[in-house]
Scaffold this motif. Sequence first.
Motif, PDB file in Angstrom:
ATOM      1  N   GLU A 179       0.930  -1.230   0.045  1.00  0.00           N
ATOM      2  CA  GLU A 179       0.104   0.051  -0.060  1.00  0.00           C
ATOM      3  C   GLU A 179       0.924   1.401   0.020  1.00  0.00           C
ATOM      4  O   GLU A 179       0.510   2.314  -0.721  1.00  0.00           O
ATOM      5  CB  GLU A 179      -0.811   0.169   1.298  1.00  0.00           C
ATOM      6  CG  GLU A 179      -1.929   1.217   1.352  1.00  0.00           C
ATOM      7  CD  GLU A 179      -2.556   1.245   2.456  1.00  0.00           C
ATOM      8  OE1 GLU A 179      -3.361   2.216   2.836  1.00  0.00           O
ATOM      9  OE2 GLU A 179      -2.847   0.075   3.324  1.00  0.00           O
ATOM     10  N   ARG A 182       2.582   1.554  -3.531  1.00  0.00           N
ATOM     11  CA  ARG A 182       1.672   2.383  -4.328  1.00  0.00           C
ATOM     12  C   ARG A 182       1.383   3.699  -4.238  1.00  0.00           C
ATOM     13  O   ARG A 182       1.332   4.530  -5.101  1.00  0.00           O
ATOM     14  CB  ARG A 182       0.222   1.965  -4.298  1.00  0.00           C
ATOM     15  CG  ARG A 182       0.148   0.118  -5.015  1.00  0.00           C
ATOM     16  CD  ARG A 182      -1.232  -0.215  -5.267  1.00  0.00           C
ATOM     17  NE  ARG A 182      -1.369  -1.297  -5.756  1.00  0.00           N
ATOM     18  CZ  ARG A 182      -1.261  -2.728  -5.672  1.00  0.00           C
ATOM     19  NH1 ARG A 182      -1.004  -2.695  -4.547  1.00  0.00           N
ATOM     20  NH2 ARG A 182      -1.224  -3.780  -6.475  1.00  0.00           N
ATOM     21  N   ARG A 186       2.516   6.570  -6.761  1.00  0.00           N
ATOM     22  CA  ARG A 186       1.130   7.527  -7.282  1.00  0.00           C
ATOM     23  C   ARG A 186       1.893   8.959  -7.051  1.00  0.00           C
ATOM     24  O   ARG A 186       1.565   9.823  -7.969  1.00  0.00           O
ATOM     25  CB  ARG A 186       0.084   7.258  -6.419  1.00  0.00           C
ATOM     26  CG  ARG A 186      -1.113   7.684  -7.168  1.00  0.00           C
ATOM     27  CD  ARG A 186      -2.556   7.252  -6.183  1.00  0.00           C
ATOM     28  NE  ARG A 186      -2.831   5.706  -6.608  1.00  0.00           N
ATOM     29  CZ  ARG A 186      -2.734   5.040  -5.632  1.00  0.00           C
ATOM     30  NH1 ARG A 186      -2.276   5.469  -4.510  1.00  0.00           N
ATOM     31  NH2 ARG A 186      -2.666   3.783  -5.814  1.00  0.00           N
ATOM     32  N   ALA A 192      -0.614   4.624 -14.210  1.00  0.00           N
ATOM     33  CA  ALA A 192      -1.907   4.292 -13.502  1.00  0.00           C
ATOM     34  C   ALA A 192      -2.243   2.931 -13.786  1.00  0.00           C
ATOM     35  O   ALA A 192      -2.623   2.228 -12.818  1.00  0.00           O
ATOM     36  CB  ALA A 192      -2.873   5.475 -13.747  1.00  0.00           C
ATOM     37  N   ASP A 193      -2.029   2.324 -14.886  1.00  0.00           N
ATOM     38  CA  ASP A 193      -2.488   1.101 -15.162  1.00  0.00           C
ATOM     39  C   ASP A 193      -1.529   0.053 -14.361  1.00  0.00           C
ATOM     40  O   ASP A 193      -1.826  -1.168 -14.096  1.00  0.00           O
ATOM     41  CB  ASP A 193      -2.271   0.982 -16.917  1.00  0.00           C
ATOM     42  CG  ASP A 193      -0.979   1.059 -17.424  1.00  0.00           C
ATOM     43  OD1 ASP A 193      -0.070   1.674 -16.833  1.00  0.00           O
ATOM     44  OD2 ASP A 193      -0.731   0.399 -18.381  1.00  0.00           O
ATOM     45  N   LEU A 195      -0.264   0.553 -11.455  1.00  0.00           N
ATOM     46  CA  LEU A 195      -0.736   0.603  -9.883  1.00  0.00           C
ATOM     47  C   LEU A 195      -2.136  -0.120  -9.882  1.00  0.00           C
ATOM     48  O   LEU A 195      -2.346  -0.527  -8.662  1.00  0.00           O
ATOM     49  CB  LEU A 195      -0.783   2.028  -9.609  1.00  0.00           C
ATOM     50  CG  LEU A 195       0.685   2.823  -9.595  1.00  0.00           C
ATOM     51  CD1 LEU A 195       0.479   4.272  -9.158  1.00  0.00           C
ATOM     52  CD2 LEU A 195       1.785   1.865  -8.972  1.00  0.00           C
ATOM     53  N   ARG A 196      -2.811  -0.291 -11.029  1.00  0.00           N
ATOM     54  CA  ARG A 196      -4.042  -0.866 -10.997  1.00  0.00           C
ATOM     55  C   ARG A 196      -4.068  -2.257 -10.706  1.00  0.00           C
ATOM     56  O   ARG A 196      -5.086  -2.998 -10.511  1.00  0.00           O
ATOM     57  CB  ARG A 196      -5.047  -0.497 -11.853  1.00  0.00           C
ATOM     58  CG  ARG A 196      -5.783   0.954 -11.558  1.00  0.00           C
ATOM     59  CD  ARG A 196      -6.884   1.232 -12.484  1.00  0.00           C
ATOM     60  NE  ARG A 196      -6.370   1.383 -13.935  1.00  0.00           N
ATOM     61  CZ  ARG A 196      -6.049   2.540 -14.615  1.00  0.00           C
ATOM     62  NH1 ARG A 196      -6.098   3.494 -14.003  1.00  0.00           N
ATOM     63  NH2 ARG A 196      -5.830   2.270 -15.831  1.00  0.00           N
ATOM     64  N   LYS A 197      -2.793  -3.072 -10.982  1.00  0.00           N
ATOM     65  CA  LYS A 197      -2.676  -4.348 -10.946  1.00  0.00           C
ATOM     66  C   LYS A 197      -2.754  -4.935  -9.492  1.00  0.00           C
ATOM     67  O   LYS A 197      -2.658  -4.420  -8.633  1.00  0.00           O
ATOM     68  CB  LYS A 197      -1.315  -4.768 -11.656  1.00  0.00           C
ATOM     69  CG  LYS A 197      -1.158  -4.177 -13.281  1.00  0.00           C
ATOM     70  CD  LYS A 197       0.325  -4.540 -13.673  1.00  0.00           C
ATOM     71  CE  LYS A 197       0.601  -4.330 -15.011  1.00  0.00           C
ATOM     72  NZ  LYS A 197      -0.177  -5.100 -15.985  1.00  0.00           N
ATOM     73  N   SER A 198      -3.110  -6.204  -9.658  1.00  0.00           N
ATOM     74  CA  SER A 198      -3.068  -6.958  -8.608  1.00  0.00           C
ATOM     75  C   SER A 198      -1.529  -7.048  -7.828  1.00  0.00           C
ATOM     76  O   SER A 198      -0.721  -6.794  -8.602  1.00  0.00           O
ATOM     77  CB  SER A 198      -3.685  -8.363  -8.672  1.00  0.00           C
ATOM     78  OG  SER A 198      -2.512  -8.962  -9.582  1.00  0.00           O
TER      79      SER A 198
END
Length: 516
Positions: A179, A182, A186, A192-193, A195-198
């Motif tokens: 967390e 990220r 950020r 952004a794509d 950081l959206r990954k699992s």
Amino acid sequence: MRELTEVRALLPRLDEVPADALESQDLDFKEWPADDRHAVRLAVEVAVCMANGGGGTVVLGVRDGVIGRAKAIRGVPATADPHQLKREIYERTAPKLTPEILELAVPEGTGRLWLMQVHGGLPPYTTSAGAGTVRRGRDCVPLTGDLRDRLMVERGESDVTAIVVSEPVASLLSPAALERLRDMARQEQAPADMLRKSDHDLLGALDVVRDGKLTKAGLLIAGHADAIARHLPHYAWTHERMKTATVYVDRADGRDTRELALPLALHALEARINADNPITTVEHGLHHHEFRAYPTVALREALLNALCHLDLRLAGPVLVKQFPRKLEISNPGGLVGGITPANILHHPPLARNPLLVHALARLRLVNRSNPGIGRMFEAMLIEGKEPPLIVDEESAVRVVFKRQETSAPFREFIADEGKAGRVLDVDHLLVLRYLLGHGEIDTATAAELCQRRDAEMRDILDEMVQVYDYRSAAARAAAPGGGSSPRCTAGSKAQATPSATAASTSTSPRPACSTC
């Protein structure tokens, strides 16, 4: 590498000092032996030494240990053939070395010197007989086992962080570390794509998962404390709030706080430092800007450097010692690949832990093109502060920040320059700050200060005079002691005019305000 013009400019100093006093990490002087066979052997040995040290220039034909240009310059015999010497070096080195040999005409001795330009490549290099040395400062020292190991690290062939951990990936991860990772990425506007990954896919995108196993680089950036302690037993961090050089009043260890993963370690260290990192408010027009004694950008760069470039094989922590008037950040492991405190600003980047740096670079937390040191310097300089001191202690690197107040007039000057379209980089800022305390600066002094070659520095100084119109490079920024009167920044533009040979640039800062 040293240019012919640079070496030519150094030769008059042989009337004042012996040649060995002019030597450095990338410059050596050697007398040409009377026996040509000995000369070839010497050239092979010194080429190996220089290549292992990152490359440099060897001036052949100059005698050490004597003062007087006529005595020191013996020259290279007219019978010596540079092409034959290059062939001999190629045949007698492994891997093969192909130095460039330039001739410099001189009035002394045989009338010619040779500059052997040796490029650093993929060390370790040895002679064909297996012997080798490496350049350390002014000396060629034996290429012992530990030095060979260090060179392997510099080549990326001994990257501890690339080793995989056999346990299941899910059992090693820390949700808190991921967390925080990220959040940091950020803030640095990482894709952004990504950081959206699992969690697993994110680590895969960072190349820290290999064949379904987490590497130690992945463990460092996302692992929980117990796993890091098991698999990286030497890794730790410590913060000490010092009362004196030997007495601390408060101490925290990452192993005790269980904040070992790099994102958590960075956050914890920043929080502890900032507990005694006061803020100064500077008014500029309608705005009130806040500046810490240790700028946030400089602090983060120094901490990230320490956490990324530590030698994980050595039993020692990343150590932060916070004194009342200074801050020291050190990490185990010295500088690598010929990088020294005297060339670190512009040296091509080298990573002790390439996979870890690669992963953090993909998140934009570090930059592989090496602007980190420059950003650290810039963050201090734009506030009118001294840049950090970098000390290489062979087994550790230490970065020292002085605790300083922000100079409001200088900061306002920098802001005004930006509005006028004059973007100042670290070279400009180093020169300007020097001029705040000195009446003038010459090319040689500026080149040493900015870690530039003389030719590069002349161009920069010419730009400051001709393009930026700094005829008083310091006067418009000067307010000694960080004076509070904004009018002290409005001084006249001082003289900064290169001589006819462009060998020296002189400035005379004279603020118009008599109260400065």
